[in-house]
Design a protein around this motif. Sequence first.
Motif, mmCIF file in Angstrom:
data_model
loop_
_atom_site.group_PDB
_atom_site.id
_atom_site.type_symbol
_atom_site.label_atom_id
_atom_site.label_comp_id
_atom_site.label_asym_id
_atom_site.label_seq_id
_atom_site.Cartn_x
_atom_site.Cartn_y
_atom_site.Cartn_z
ATOM 1 N N PRO A 14 0.836 -1.198 0.000
ATOM 2 C CA PRO A 14 0.000 0.000 0.000
ATOM 3 C C PRO A 14 0.870 1.247 0.000
ATOM 4 O O PRO A 14 2.040 1.203 0.403
ATOM 5 N N TYR A 15 0.291 2.349 -0.448
ATOM 6 C CA TYR A 15 1.101 3.564 -0.503
ATOM 7 C C TYR A 15 0.417 4.746 0.179
ATOM 8 O O TYR A 15 -0.806 4.835 0.239
ATOM 9 N N TRP A 16 1.273 5.625 0.716
ATOM 10 C CA TRP A 16 0.856 6.914 1.240
ATOM 11 C C TRP A 16 1.350 7.986 0.278
ATOM 12 O O TRP A 16 2.475 7.914 -0.232
ATOM 13 N N LYS A 17 0.520 8.982 0.036
ATOM 14 C CA LYS A 17 0.906 10.080 -0.844
ATOM 15 C C LYS A 17 1.166 11.338 -0.035
ATOM 16 O O LYS A 17 0.311 11.808 0.717
ATOM 17 N N ALA A 18 2.370 11.876 -0.160
ATOM 18 C CA ALA A 18 2.711 13.133 0.496
ATOM 19 C C ALA A 18 2.151 14.299 -0.312
ATOM 20 O O ALA A 18 2.270 14.340 -1.539
ATOM 21 N N ILE A 19 1.544 15.230 0.378
ATOM 22 C CA ILE A 19 0.961 16.420 -0.227
ATOM 23 C C ILE A 19 1.749 17.623 0.250
ATOM 24 O O ILE A 19 1.813 17.903 1.454
#
Length: 210
Positions: A97-102
Amino acid sequence: MTRIKFCGLTRPEDLDLAVELGVDCIGLVFASRSPRRLSLDRAAGLRARIPGDIAAVALMMDNPADEVGAVVEAVRPDILQFHGAEPDAFCAGFGPPYWKAIAMGGDPQGALARLGDFPGAAAFLFDGHAAGEPGGSGKCFDWTRLPAALDRPFLLAGGLDAGNVASAIHTARPWGMDVSSGIESAPGEKDATKMRAFVEAVRRADAAGP
């Protein structure tokens, strides 16, 4: 309970203390422009010290697909964290799974308008750096700019330390807090006193409630 992620660890002794302190996630950096970037061999050695109840997070920023694949194979991260211009399909294409940095520095309104571009993200990480800049910058952003409600968990990052983390928790009510430079004596070298103080400050903020 607010989750705690220590990011940019490069030394075994720092990782072992993070485990002792009971953090929830440990971030290993592979972004090419970061002073905390790890080689695959060094990262694999650190990864082997992370117990199963702590998530190993591999941080990328516009790394080519073959580099991301090599990290997944050699390091076996539980989560991939992307800080660059990677599209959703790219981020979701490696298995974990991935987390997206904003990037909330510079144009936070424009950054928030792009949340819908990442339907596959398991979580968002709102960071204080501007678009195109690497994480670990030590820059805060205005936490009140965050949406009142999101359809998935989010973490705060950027300029956090033991002195301001309680205010960040009370303002934004995040799922987790991500700290790197705020617990360092130098880039990639964590400070044991600052590490302990950060965890204690988060726990006190949680105990105090809203």
